[in-house]
Design an enzyme around this catalytic site. Structure first.
Site, PDB file in Angstrom:
ATOM      1  N   ARG A 161       0.829  -1.218   0.000  1.00  0.00           N
ATOM      2  CA  ARG A 161       0.000   0.000   0.000  1.00  0.00           C
ATOM      3  C   ARG A 161       0.857   1.260   0.000  1.00  0.00           C
ATOM      4  NH1 ARG A 161      -2.248  -3.576  -0.850  1.00  0.00           N
ATOM      5  NH2 ARG A 161      -4.132  -4.489   0.005  1.00  0.00           N
ATOM      6  N   SER A 236     -10.727   0.097   3.768  1.00  0.00           N
ATOM      7  CA  SER A 236      -9.921  -0.148   4.975  1.00  0.00           C
ATOM      8  C   SER A 236      -9.332   1.172   5.452  1.00  0.00           C
ATOM      9  CB  SER A 236      -8.764  -1.097   4.676  1.00  0.00           C
ATOM     10  OG  SER A 236      -9.263  -2.295   4.164  1.00  0.00           O
ATOM     11  N   GLU A 333      -4.674   4.515   6.252  1.00  0.00           N
ATOM     12  CA  GLU A 333      -4.488   4.263   4.816  1.00  0.00           C
ATOM     13  C   GLU A 333      -4.947   5.446   3.944  1.00  0.00           C
ATOM     14  OE1 GLU A 333      -5.380   0.200   3.118  1.00  0.00           O
ATOM     15  OE2 GLU A 333      -6.465   1.439   1.692  1.00  0.00           O
TER      16      GLU A 333
HETATM   17  C1  LIG Z   1     -15.327   0.390  -0.362  1.00  0.00           C
HETATM   18  C2  LIG Z   1     -13.852   0.580  -0.656  1.00  0.00           C
HETATM   19  C3  LIG Z   1     -13.057  -0.524  -0.846  1.00  0.00           C
HETATM   20  C4  LIG Z   1     -11.685  -0.389  -1.124  1.00  0.00           C
HETATM   21  N1  LIG Z   1     -10.935  -1.501  -1.306  1.00  0.00           N
HETATM   22  C5  LIG Z   1      -9.621  -1.389  -1.574  1.00  0.00           C
HETATM   23  C6  LIG Z   1      -8.802  -2.554  -1.761  1.00  0.00           C
HETATM   24  O1  LIG Z   1      -9.288  -3.677  -1.719  1.00  0.00           O
HETATM   25  N2  LIG Z   1      -7.483  -2.376  -2.016  1.00  0.00           N
HETATM   26  C7  LIG Z   1      -6.932  -1.138  -2.113  1.00  0.00           C
HETATM   27  O2  LIG Z   1      -5.709  -1.056  -2.355  1.00  0.00           O
HETATM   28  N3  LIG Z   1      -7.666  -0.021  -1.948  1.00  0.00           N
HETATM   29  C8  LIG Z   1      -8.991  -0.114  -1.678  1.00  0.00           C
HETATM   30  N4  LIG Z   1      -9.742   1.017  -1.493  1.00  0.00           N
HETATM   31  C9  LIG Z   1      -9.090   2.334  -1.561  1.00  0.00           C
HETATM   32  C10 LIG Z   1      -9.222   3.034  -2.949  1.00  0.00           C
HETATM   33  O3  LIG Z   1     -10.238   2.464  -3.699  1.00  0.00           O
HETATM   34  C11 LIG Z   1      -7.921   2.973  -3.751  1.00  0.00           C
HETATM   35  O4  LIG Z   1      -6.861   3.518  -3.019  1.00  0.00           O
HETATM   36  C12 LIG Z   1      -8.038   3.750  -5.078  1.00  0.00           C
HETATM   37  O5  LIG Z   1      -6.903   3.531  -5.874  1.00  0.00           O
HETATM   38  C13 LIG Z   1      -8.245   5.255  -4.894  1.00  0.00           C
HETATM   39  O6  LIG Z   1      -8.565   5.800  -6.149  1.00  0.00           O
HETATM   40  P1  LIG Z   1      -9.247   7.211  -6.297  1.00  0.00           P
HETATM   41  O7  LIG Z   1      -9.293   7.545  -7.743  1.00  0.00           O
HETATM   42  O8  LIG Z   1     -10.539   7.228  -5.580  1.00  0.00           O
HETATM   43  O9  LIG Z   1      -8.173   8.128  -5.574  1.00  0.00           O
HETATM   44  P2  LIG Z   1      -8.406   9.401  -4.621  1.00  0.00           P
HETATM   45  O10 LIG Z   1      -9.061   8.948  -3.368  1.00  0.00           O
HETATM   46  O11 LIG Z   1      -9.054  10.495  -5.372  1.00  0.00           O
HETATM   47  O12 LIG Z   1      -6.901   9.806  -4.314  1.00  0.00           O
HETATM   48  C14 LIG Z   1      -6.058   9.012  -3.516  1.00  0.00           C
HETATM   49  C15 LIG Z   1      -4.674   9.644  -3.507  1.00  0.00           C
HETATM   50  O13 LIG Z   1      -4.110   9.548  -4.802  1.00  0.00           O
HETATM   51  C16 LIG Z   1      -3.835  10.848  -5.328  1.00  0.00           C
HETATM   52  N5  LIG Z   1      -4.210  10.805  -6.744  1.00  0.00           N
HETATM   53  C17 LIG Z   1      -5.431  10.527  -7.260  1.00  0.00           C
HETATM   54  N6  LIG Z   1      -5.368  10.531  -8.601  1.00  0.00           N
HETATM   55  C18 LIG Z   1      -4.082  10.797  -8.929  1.00  0.00           C
HETATM   56  C19 LIG Z   1      -3.381  10.962 -10.167  1.00  0.00           C
HETATM   57  N7  LIG Z   1      -3.981  10.828 -11.355  1.00  0.00           N
HETATM   58  N8  LIG Z   1      -2.046  11.268 -10.113  1.00  0.00           N
HETATM   59  C20 LIG Z   1      -1.409  11.406  -8.926  1.00  0.00           C
HETATM   60  N9  LIG Z   1      -2.023  11.282  -7.742  1.00  0.00           N
HETATM   61  C21 LIG Z   1      -3.329  10.979  -7.746  1.00  0.00           C
HETATM   62  C22 LIG Z   1      -4.672  11.820  -4.523  1.00  0.00           C
HETATM   63  O14 LIG Z   1      -4.059  13.104  -4.463  1.00  0.00           O
HETATM   64  C23 LIG Z   1      -4.694  11.129  -3.165  1.00  0.00           C
HETATM   65  O15 LIG Z   1      -3.502  11.437  -2.484  1.00  0.00           O
HETATM   66  C24 LIG Z   1     -11.121   0.903  -1.211  1.00  0.00           C
HETATM   67  C25 LIG Z   1     -11.937   2.034  -1.035  1.00  0.00           C
HETATM   68  C26 LIG Z   1     -13.291   1.864  -0.760  1.00  0.00           C
HETATM   69  C27 LIG Z   1     -14.161   3.080  -0.594  1.00  0.00           C
END
Ligand SMILES: Cc1cc2nc3c(=O)[nH]c(=O)nc-3n(C[C@H](O)[C@H](O)[C@H](O)COP(=O)(O)OP(=O)(O)OC[C@H]3O[C@@H](n4cnc5c(N)ncnc54)[C@H](O)[C@@H]3O)c2cc1C
Length: 341
Positions: A161, A236, A333
């Protein structure tokens, strides 16, 4: 560019938040123009699907919400393909699409919310597979200089992670495109995590393939994790802490039901959900914000007007209670935005 943009519906925790300025560029060229124009005047924050962030009530400066779309087949041979995916592509739609093409490798990562551009940031992982297993490289734009750079997988410095983008250069890059290497469907499937193999074995023989595994994973996840559309959450909320053998043995002696996994390093990864439950936080939601009643690792928000402050207060108390009981400090996380607060 919008001013005072409400972000309540741009984050899956549904925290009340506003961006001073907000833009959703459709292309990397548009993003570069915005960075060139504004980087010297204000902080720039990247927001993807908002599923792994704790947003403060006010985000100063410019929030960039990349909308880049596109899936390109770069090369194919008898065994593998390489595909480029734009940052604004929805991760789970890409997983479904790749399997429909007959490509294997992303099935274990089914139903993870968010966009492709964020996937490398915390090296998304689930059910024994991580993005690092399939990522070949990526392209990113520097948020200060607006210069583009290609990163190899090694340069991303992936860990559990974690990545270069999360730990070493947080908030310094906008990832525009990721390149993944996937297999044509004749690799052994990864079934050795939790109850996956058991559910998979119950599928009809003709469905025991990567697509069938996706369906199993989607079913397990849907049964276990609250859907943010119905109950706001960020998945998480804490990482599973890694401890040395001596600490694991001492804890195991005191708490025989302790849940832990051995790592290749010889250390132990403790189930953070178990620690939180033992500390009395499972289902405890003061003011509507707290830990889920079925999944103690998931922080949920039942309130319609919760803020980051409320979430941070609960998270801090959970960490303190777990530390007091077990001597283990939990690491959060989801990332707090803006950084440094
Ligand atoms: C119900 C649920 C289940 C989940 N299950 C998992 C799982 O099983 N495994 C897991 O690893 N994660 C899980 N996650 C966490 C999440 O889905 C992941 O971390 C996902 O990759 C976040 O993507 P996002 O586009 O929503 O990012 P955001 O939440 O918008 O951003 C996360 C971070 O990344 C940065 N960021 C976003 N886009 C970019 C970009 N294009 N370039 C540079 N930086 C960027 C943001 O500034 C921030 O710091 C879960 C979340 C939820 C709500």
């Amino acid at each position: 560019m919008a001013q005072h943009q409400d972000l309540t519906h741009f984050n899956t925790l549904r925290l009340q938040s506003r961006a001073q300025y907000f833009a959703a560029p459709d292309t990397p060229a548009e993003a570069i123009a915005l960075i060139k124009q504004y980087a010297s005047q204000m902080p720039i924050t990247v927001l993807g699907g908002g599923s792994n962030v704790v947003l403060a009530a006010e985000l100063p400066g410019l929030v960039l919400h990349p909308q880049f779309k596109g899936r390109r087949l770069l090369r194919q041979d008898d065994t593998q393909v390489e595909v480029a995916l734009a940052a604004g592509e929805v991760w789970d739609q890409v997983v479904a699409w790749s399997l429909a093409q007959g490509w294997q490798g992303l099935e274990n990562l089914s139903l993870i919310p968010g966009h492709c551009g964020a996937a490398p940031v915390q090296n998304i992982g689930a059910y024994g597979v991580e993005l690092a297993d399939v990522l070949v490289g990526l392209t990113a734009i520097n948020l200060t200089t607006a210069e583009e750079k290609q990163f190899s997988a090694a340069e991303c410095d992936f860990a559990y992670r974690d990545s270069y983008f999360k730990s070493q250069a947080p908030g310094q890059w906008l990832i525009t495109e990721i390149v993944l290497r996937l297999n044509l469907q004749h690799q052994p499937l990864k079934l050795g995590y939790g109850d996956v193999a058991e559910h998979f074995a119950q599928l009809p023989v003709g469905k025991q393939n990567a697509q069938g595994l996706r369906e199993v994973i989607c079913a397990i996840r849907s049964a276990k994790l609250p859907d943010p559309a119905n109950l706001p959450n960020a998945g998480s909320f804490f990482k599973n802490p890694v401890v040395k053998t001596s600490q694991y043995q001492a804890l195991k002696q005191q708490y025989p039901t302790l849940v832990a996994y051995t790592l290749a390093s010889g250390e132990y990864k403790l189930a953070a959900g178990w620690l939180i439950e033992q500390a009395g936080w499972k289902g405890h939601q003061p003011g509507g914000v707290g830990m889920h009643s079925q999944q103690a690792l998931v922080l949920v928000n039942h309130s319609h007007n919760a803020t980051a402050e409320q979430v941070n207060a609960v998270a801090e108390q959970v960490r303190r209670d777990v530390f007091t009981q077990f001597g283990v400090w939990l690491e959060q996380e989801p990332l707090a935005l803006p950084r440094g607060l």
